[in-house]
Design a protein around this motif. Structure first.
Motif, PDB file in Angstrom:
ATOM      1  N   SER A 142       0.857  -1.188   0.000  1.00 56.18           N
ATOM      2  CA  SER A 142       0.000   0.000   0.000  1.00 56.18           C
ATOM      3  C   SER A 142       0.886   1.228   0.000  1.00 56.18           C
ATOM      4  CB  SER A 142      -0.895   0.016   1.243  1.00 56.18           C
ATOM      5  OG  SER A 142      -0.122   0.264   2.405  1.00 56.18           O
ATOM      6  N   PRO A 143       0.343   2.392  -0.358  1.00 53.65           N
ATOM      7  CA  PRO A 143       1.159   3.611  -0.301  1.00 53.65           C
ATOM      8  C   PRO A 143       1.734   3.879   1.088  1.00 53.65           C
ATOM      9  CG  PRO A 143      -0.774   3.994  -1.643  1.00 53.65           C
ATOM     10  CD  PRO A 143      -0.964   2.638  -1.022  1.00 53.65           C
ATOM     11  N   GLN A 163       6.981   1.281 -11.915  1.00 51.29           N
ATOM     12  CA  GLN A 163       5.605   1.807 -11.906  1.00 51.29           C
ATOM     13  C   GLN A 163       5.208   2.211 -13.320  1.00 51.29           C
ATOM     14  OE1 GLN A 163       3.967   1.571  -9.120  1.00 51.29           O
ATOM     15  NE2 GLN A 163       2.090   2.689  -9.528  1.00 51.29           N
ATOM     16  N   SER A 201       3.774  -2.387 -12.560  1.00 51.61           N
ATOM     17  CA  SER A 201       3.574  -1.413 -11.488  1.00 51.61           C
ATOM     18  C   SER A 201       3.613  -2.083 -10.135  1.00 51.61           C
ATOM     19  CB  SER A 201       2.235  -0.691 -11.660  1.00 51.61           C
ATOM     20  OG  SER A 201       2.317   0.271 -12.682  1.00 51.61           O
ATOM     21  N   LEU A 216       2.698  -0.521  -7.394  1.00 50.99           N
ATOM     22  CA  LEU A 216       1.539  -0.015  -6.668  1.00 50.99           C
ATOM     23  C   LEU A 216       0.402   0.293  -7.642  1.00 50.99           C
ATOM     24  CD1 LEU A 216       3.085   2.366  -3.981  1.00 50.99           C
ATOM     25  CD2 LEU A 216       1.711   0.311  -3.538  1.00 50.99           C
ATOM     26  N   SER A 229      -2.584   0.511  -7.153  1.00 52.25           N
ATOM     27  CA  SER A 229      -3.656   1.291  -6.537  1.00 52.25           C
ATOM     28  C   SER A 229      -3.451   2.792  -6.689  1.00 52.25           C
ATOM     29  CB  SER A 229      -3.759   0.958  -5.051  1.00 52.25           C
ATOM     30  OG  SER A 229      -2.571   1.318  -4.361  1.00 52.25           O
ATOM     31  N   LEU A 230      -2.232   3.216  -7.026  1.00 53.89           N
ATOM     32  CA  LEU A 230      -1.961   4.642  -7.204  1.00 53.89           C
ATOM     33  C   LEU A 230      -2.552   5.134  -8.523  1.00 53.89           C
ATOM     34  CD1 LEU A 230       1.707   5.161  -6.011  1.00 53.89           C
ATOM     35  CD2 LEU A 230      -0.398   5.590  -4.780  1.00 53.89           C
ATOM     36  N   ARG A 255      -0.065  13.159 -12.243  1.00 55.15           N
ATOM     37  CA  ARG A 255      -0.754  12.559 -11.092  1.00 55.15           C
ATOM     38  C   ARG A 255       0.071  11.436 -10.469  1.00 55.15           C
ATOM     39  NH1 ARG A 255      -5.316  13.246 -14.446  1.00 55.15           N
ATOM     40  NH2 ARG A 255      -5.355  11.037 -15.025  1.00 55.15           N
ATOM     41  N   ALA A 256       0.704  10.641 -11.320  1.00 54.97           N
ATOM     42  CA  ALA A 256       1.535   9.560 -10.797  1.00 54.97           C
ATOM     43  C   ALA A 256       2.703  10.117  -9.990  1.00 54.97           C
ATOM     44  CB  ALA A 256       2.044   8.689 -11.941  1.00 54.97           C
ATOM     45  N   ALA A 294       1.720  11.407  -6.626  1.00 61.61           N
ATOM     46  CA  ALA A 294       1.453  10.332  -5.668  1.00 61.61           C
ATOM     47  C   ALA A 294       2.730   9.668  -5.184  1.00 61.61           C
ATOM     48  CB  ALA A 294       0.542   9.282  -6.308  1.00 61.61           C
ATOM     49  N   LEU A 295       3.748   9.588  -6.029  1.00 58.95           N
ATOM     50  CA  LEU A 295       4.978   8.873  -5.680  1.00 58.95           C
ATOM     51  C   LEU A 295       5.953   9.717  -4.863  1.00 58.95           C
ATOM     52  CD1 LEU A 295       5.614   7.001  -9.057  1.00 58.95           C
ATOM     53  CD2 LEU A 295       4.972   5.954  -6.868  1.00 58.95           C
TER      54      LEU A 295
END
Length: 364
Positions: free
Chosen positions: A86-87, A115, A121, A123, A125-126, A146-147, A150-151
């Motif tokens: 998870s993140p 990713q 990827s 994650l 879920s990102l 956006r990626a 989030a990262l």
């Protein structure tokens, strides 16, 4: 603010040489080789470790695979799907990596993540990375932004994305490449790389000089691309050409190419690096493909592949998986550096590029 070790790391290098080694990772190489070779100013034991990107086992700081990262001052650590849940867990894992792997006098390693979409990827879920077959480059750019957004808060500094291979219908990048059309793919890859960079995340377009026409995915077994050099330049290379002056990192292919000798994987082939550096004027970090995977082609070891890749022109040597393979490759590179002055100059050039990558993209 930079860690004190960062200044020590930069001062340990002589930042001069040829072909763009003084320039930021996004700058093109310039001109022929200078008469003075770069000089290695780190002990070879430290220099060798800094040249590796390593995978590992585990998902938390208490796992043996994560604790083992502190055994060597690795240059980069790559988070893959088996490391990510998870993140929030990845954020905690990155903190643990920095504590373990950054315990020595040098800076912590660059923290990278695979990713690139779908099975590539760690994650899923990102927010997704730019997806194949987008209608235009604006969508690819927005998704890359956006990626990255989030990262970066997770502590990630480098994403092994986007896939720059052409999405040929029967090729290994059919579901991950942007388009089978070279012009469309080039436009979308460029949009993604620029958006990652604007958001402060380094990206590594993959897999040079293009695997769209490969007989299979090189990670599944030996793969061949049967195109001539002229055909590669006209099609598969175009997405990489579009970002060569901007991408901080480009990852090499593990396929073999008829354009050269037809038996040496591109990630070990001097001709491939020459095309990247002199042909495309790329001045950033050249990262190998999976050096464990190339052994299916070479019949040798990942250790020998690491030495061969550095000699061919690689800057960052990627070995996922087993720690024993990483240690064997590290020791083989130490021995090679100790006895080969030319390889030490090659290592100094690579370390210079890696230092500049850290300078621009290190997570505070």
């Amino acid at each position: 603010m930079r860690a004190p070790g960062y200044v020590a790391f930069l001062s340990a290098l002589v930042l001069f040489g040829c072909g763009g080694t003084n320039q930021p990772p996004s700058a093109p190489a310039t001109g022929p080789a200078a008469t003075s070779a770069p000089v290695l100013r780190l002990p070879v034991e430290q220099a060798a470790a800094q040249l590796f990107a390593v995978g590992f086992g585990g998902t938390s700081g208490s796992d043996p695979g994560v604790r083992r990262l502190g055994d060597r001052p690795w240059g980069a650590v790559v988070i893959e799907a088996h490391n990510a849940r998870s993140p929030a867990q990845v954020r905690a894992l990155v903190r643990a990596i920095r504590r373990r792997a950054g315990a020595g006098s040098l800076d912590p390693p660059v923290v990278a993540i695979s990713q690139a979409g779908g099975e590539l990827s760690a994650l899923p879920s990102l927010p997704p990375p730019p997806e194949p077959e987008q209608e235009d480059a604006r969508v690819a750019a927005a998704q890359a932004t956006r990626a990255a957004q989030a990262l970066r808060p997770l502590g990630i500094e480098l994403t092994l994305a986007p896939v720059a291979d052409l999405a040929a219908e029967v090729g290994p990048a059919a579901s991950t490449g942007f388009s089978p059309d070279p012009a469309e793919a080039a436009e979308r890859v460029a949009a993604a790389v620029r958006s990652y960079r604007a958001a402060g995340l380094a990206s590594a377009p993959r897999s040079f000089p293009g695997e769209g026409g490969a007989s299979q995915d090189p990670l599944s077994g030996p793969a061949t691309v049967g195109f001539s050099l002229e055909e590669l330049r006209a099609a598969d290379v175009r997405p990489f050409a579009a970002v060569a002056r901007e991408a901080p990192v480009i990852q090499m292919s593990d396929a073999v190419y008829a354009a050269w000798d037809g038996v040496t994987p591109a990630t070990l082939a001097p001709e491939a690096y020459d095309l990247l550096r002199r042909g495309l004027r790329f001045g950033g970090v050249a990262m190998t493909g999976d050096l464990n995977a190339v052994t299916a082609v070479t019949g040798g070891s990942a250790a020998q592949a690491a030495v061969d890749a550095l000699r061919a022109g690689a800057d960052l040597l990627w070995i996922p998986g087993d720690a024993s393979d990483q240690e064997a490759a590290y020791l083989a590179l130490v021995r090679a550096l100790q006895r080969d002055e030319g390889l030490r100059a090659r290592a100094a050039e690579a370390l210079n590029r890696l230092a500049l990558l850290r300078e621009r993209y290190a997570n505070p």
